[in-house]
Design an enzyme around this catalytic site. Structure first.
Site, mmCIF file in Angstrom:
data_model
loop_
_atom_site.group_PDB
_atom_site.id
_atom_site.type_symbol
_atom_site.label_atom_id
_atom_site.label_comp_id
_atom_site.label_asym_id
_atom_site.label_seq_id
_atom_site.Cartn_x
_atom_site.Cartn_y
_atom_site.Cartn_z
ATOM 1 N N GLU A 87 -67.768 -63.511 -0.560
ATOM 2 C CA GLU A 87 -67.267 -62.487 0.370
ATOM 3 C C GLU A 87 -65.824 -62.079 0.055
ATOM 4 O O GLU A 87 -65.064 -61.717 0.954
ATOM 5 C CB GLU A 87 -67.370 -62.970 1.816
ATOM 6 N N GLU A 93 -76.997 -63.547 2.711
ATOM 7 C CA GLU A 93 -76.814 -64.122 4.050
ATOM 8 C C GLU A 93 -77.408 -63.189 5.093
ATOM 9 O O GLU A 93 -76.823 -62.157 5.428
ATOM 10 C CB GLU A 93 -75.332 -64.369 4.356
#
Length: 898
Positions: free
Chosen positions: A198, A267
């Site tokens: 991320e 995710e």
């Protein structure tokens, strides 16, 4: 003429669907029997990962190995596979594997090799997210705290010191996996790796150095020679050699940054994490299934549930600040490893439906898009007639065809026309048609049971009669030890303290070896100050511009007050005596920062001015005072929570009328509960602290209460989800029960040690068993037959028979339990929901008899939803529903009652 269902069953596309199922079942069987695999390569194209030369549609289950014990791993993996997952995904936790620089640890819950091998032996694949930054609501984002102490280091940017450390650890993990023969090309389960995590969310904060770092990380990863694909999630500028992937609640609109890369969802947030004093998150199964179906409908090929099993932040591993010890995450498997129903079962049905479409999905480079209405659409996947040796032309002239019909209207159902047929789509739902004609699954129609978790066998740990052990009812444990306590000294307690002028940064002193840092100084108060306060009717005040996470102020050994928050101002009035006063400031961490740019600089303790205000001659600047510093608790240093060192403390027997209020250690012994149910300790009677069993650190506890408002009386699955939607537990402590893994317990004489900071009553601490006691089902005639039926061909021709198309209700207790009684059953038009069912005027009188006969005394049962099953139609012309509530009890308890 027959019912509409019967007419559907006689159609040619059903024969096609049977052939597709036969192919899917054969592929699944081959995988299931393979264990560790014959060596195979993994590559990818624009459509999907290519495993052993074949495109695959993959569902993945996120499980973090250190959030469970090794004894739990096989069951978690098995339940993931049973739920339809193809892949297990996990982070690699640097802080656990290298707690001291250069000293690696791969044992116990950090035995990653054992975990990966268990995945491989189950016939599943593994996605290994090395990072090494993981976020994960894990302390310091998974970085070892010693990393921040390297002079000149800057995390996650073009900094040579950080890059050297990062490459050394990533290389160590890749080399370890290679040495253990765990990559796919070696016959192992690892099909994909991840570097960074991320970073795109914060990259702009680092400017050009951030861009340089991304390129370096990608090049470094590829040069390690792992020979499987690497991904970067949330990284739109990932280099060509790296697949960029999506994280979020919905990723159906995501596209990678190159046409040569597949669409991956690393995710899928199927719930959310909780914070002390916060409400509990809940994501409805219908919306989660909708998000997954939309992802595959719109071209996705790999989806991972974050989390499939969340587990527990044992010890001091929870991040923060203020993340709770439980990492349940509202996942399909709960914190203890039990099925969370209906989420687990509904997703299992979804995965089976997607598998039925896999032939068409992998055969098609792109979907055909059809507009069906203002907010309704179809995506159609067509393949050729020759797939894996199966000539399907005899079943349908146009080749393999699968379709997804979506209604993205949040409020209204829609009737749509598709390929000459009429379909009714509930709001915010997707219907899956593996043969482009017959619906086998709709995301809004939940046929899976609901399971209500219960805690049983509650008994305070002081259960004593005349000092003797008293055997509790069958299936429970017994306790035969009283409580003892020991006082934790306030302030300086060992020769390891040191004295300097000024306020030091918390982590620079503690190195995160403890949550606690004591600051000790002495303040002189004159007679004039006392007179001044009396005249002004005021009290002096400790004032700190900013603190995190907890500040406790002691004056002359007594707690004056506390403040908690993330960099909040602290103003604490104090009572001082004439002469010298001992002032102690205790700063505490409750999980280190784990997300954001430059979070290594966040630190802990105090910021800004630290002063005593209200003195006659003006404020006292405490930053200019001499302070004596002490790291940690004496009980921590002596390890009095372990069986080996427990007697190093001075223990005194505790009575109920003499429970100390603050900074006390308590201990008792207890016997392990009988059976195999997961065990929890209820610390709801305590305040804030930490607990250990047989030396194992259960974690932090804190009975902060969530706000009374903000929870919805009913949870509407329709519309986009966010973590504020469908919250529960308002007005209650965020967490009171804490998992004690069975493998940490011995048969008797288990040592429980509790450190309490603020005051509580240990006599009300209790042990509880965690299991599903109440199970409910609610299935109507309008539901579809079980998706799994498609994988159970009859004995004639390998095709599904017409009679199997009736909807069914399936009920199942946990392993070791049976259905003891049917508490409610109604076939007709029952109202309400689980634990609140009600009969209506339309009710088959023999409902309870039919269900009892099918289910009572069994671990699992099925009941067909049809008028014939209940000897007639209780109300003609109306869609009937069967609603059932049953009670599960242990098999041993059931047998003893016979």
């Amino acid at each position: 003429m027959g019912t509409m269902a019967e007419r559907r069953r006689n159609s040619l596309p059903f024969l096609l669907l049977s052939a597709i199922v036969h192919f899917a079942a054969a592929a699944a069987a081959a995988t299931a029997n393979s264990g560790f695999f014959e060596p195979f390569n993994v590559s990818y194209d624009h459509r999907a990962l290519i495993i052993d030369g074949k495109r695959r549609m993959l569902n993945s289950a996120g499980i973090h190995y250190p959030r469970a014990t090794p004894e739990m791993w096989p069951d978690l993996i098995a339940k993931s596979k049973e739920g339809g997952a193809d892949v297990i995904q996990t982070y690699v936790f640097w802080s656990g594997h290298e707690p001291v620089r250069g000293q690696y640890y791969f044992e116990g819950s950090y035995d990653i090799v054992k975990f990966v091998k268990l995945v491989g032996s189950s016939g599943m694949y593994l996605h290994l997210r090395i990072g090494p930054y993981v976020c994960a609501e894990w302390n310091f984002g998974g970085f070892p705290v010693w990393l921040r102490n390297i002079p000149g280091i800057e995390f996650r940017t073009d900094n040579v010191l950080f890059k050297d450390e990062m490459e050394r650890f990533v290389r160590r993990i890749v080399d370890l996996m290679r040495e253990e023969m765990l990559f796919s090309w070696q016959g192992g389960p690892i099909i994909m790796l991840q570097v960074e995590n991320e970073y795109g969310n914060i990259e702009s904060s680092y400017g050009q150095r951030g861009k340089n770092y991304v390129k370096w990380a990608a090049r470094m990863a590829i040069e390690l020679g792992a020979r499987v694909p690497w991904v970067m999630c949330q990284q739109n500028d990932a280099p060509e050699t790296i697949i960029n992937a999506c994280n979020g609640y919905y990723c159906d609109g995501f596209k990678p940054n190159s046409h040569d890369k597949p669409t991956l969802w690393t995710e899928d947030w199927d719930g959310w994490y909780a914070s002390w004093g916060g409400r509990l998150p809940h994501r409805p199964a219908e919306d989660l299934a909708f998000a997954v179906a939309r992802f595959f409908e719109r071209g996705g090929s790999f989806q991972n549930y974050y989390m499939y099993f969340g587990g527990t932040n044992f010890g001091r591993t929870s991040g923060g600040p203020f993340y709770v010890t439980s990492y349940d995450y509202d996942a399909p498997l709960d914190e203890y490893g039990l099925l969370s129903q209906p989420k687990w079962g509904h997703l299992k049905d979804l995965h089976a439906a997607i598998k039925l479409c896999e032939v068409a999905l992998v055969a098609s480079d792109a979907a055909q898009y059809l507009k069906l209405g203002p907010k309704q659409e179809a995506h159609v996947y067509r393949g050729n007639n020759h797939i894996e040796g199966h000539n399907l032309t005899s079943y349908i002239g146009q080749g393999v065809c699968s379709a997804f019909l979506a209604n993205i209207d949040e409020h209204r159902s829609a009737t749509v026309h598709f390929l000459g047929q009429v379909y009714i789509l509930p709001p915010w739902s997707v219907s899956i048609l593996p043969d482009c004609r017959n619906v086998v699954f709709n995301t809004a129609k939940v046929a899976a049971q609901t399971s209500i978790k219960s805690t049983a066998n509650e008994l305070p740990l002081n259960f004593i009669v005349s000092g003797e052990k008293i055997k509790k009812p069958s299936g429970t444990s017994y306790f035969g030890k009283s409580w003892m306590w020991s006082q934790e000294p306030i302030g300086v307690w060992s020769p390891t303290n040191f004295t300097v002028e000024g306020i030091l940064e918390h982590l620079n002193v503690t190195k995160d070896l403890s949550d606690y840092l004591w600051h000790f100084t002495r303040i002189y108060v004159s007679e004039d100050d006392i007179a001044f306060w009396k005249e002004k009717d005021m009290r002096p005040t400790v004032s700190i511009d900013s603190i995190r996470d907890v500040l406790r102020v002691f004056v002359n050994g007594q707690l004056a007050g506390s403040t908690y928050g993330h960099w909040v101002k602290a103003v604490q009035p104090v009572d001082l005596l004439q002469g010298y006063n001992d002032l102690v400031l205790l700063s505490q961490t409750v999980g280190l920062q784990n997300y954001g740019a430059f979070f290594e600089k966040d630190g802990a303790g105090f910021r800004g001015k630290v002063k005593l205000t209200g003195f006659k001659d003006g404020d006292i600047d405490l930053a200019k005072s001499l302070w004596t510093y002490q790291v940690g608790l004496r009980g921590e240093f002596l390890k009095i929570y372990t069986t080996e060192d427990n007697e190093k403390a001075e223990w005194t027997y505790l009575t109920q009328d003499n429970v100390p209020s603050t900074f006390s250690w308590y201990k008792t012994h207890f016997d392990s509960p009988d059976g195999t149910d997961p065990v929890a300790i209820d610390l709801g009677s305590m305040g804030k602290g930490q607990a250990w069993v047989n030396g194992h650190h259960i974690g932090r506890y804190w009975t902060l209460v969530a706000p009374k408002g903000g929870c919805q009386p009913t949870c509407d699955y329709r519309g986009p989800y966010n973590s504020a939607k469908c919250r529960t537990n308002c007005g209650k402590p965020t967490q009171t029960r804490y998992h004690i893994p069975r493998s940490w317990l011995q048969g008797s004489d288990n040592l429980l040690v509790v450190f309490e900071e603020t005051g509580g009553n240990p006599f009300d601490i209790s042990i509880k068993l965690h299991f599903s006691e109440i199970i409910c089902g609610q299935v109507s005639e309008s539901h579809y037959p079980p998706v799994q039926k498609w994988s159970l061909p009859d004995s004639v021709g390998g095709r599904i028979s017409i009679n199997d198309m009736t909807p069914e209700m399936h009920l199942q207790c946990e392993d070791g339990y049976v259905i003891a009684s049917i508490e409610f059953a109604s076939y007709g038009t029952p109202a309400g929901g689980c634990q609140n069912f009600r009969k209506s005027s339309c009710h088959a009188p023999n409902s309870s008899l039919v269900v009892t006969k099918a289910c009572q005394g069994r671990n699992s049962c099925s009941v067909r939803i049809s008028n014939a099953e209940f000897d007639g139609d209780p109300c003609r012309g109306i869609v009937k529903t069967l609603a059932v509530q049953a009670k599960c009890i242990s098999s041993s308890e059931h047998l003893s009652a016979l």
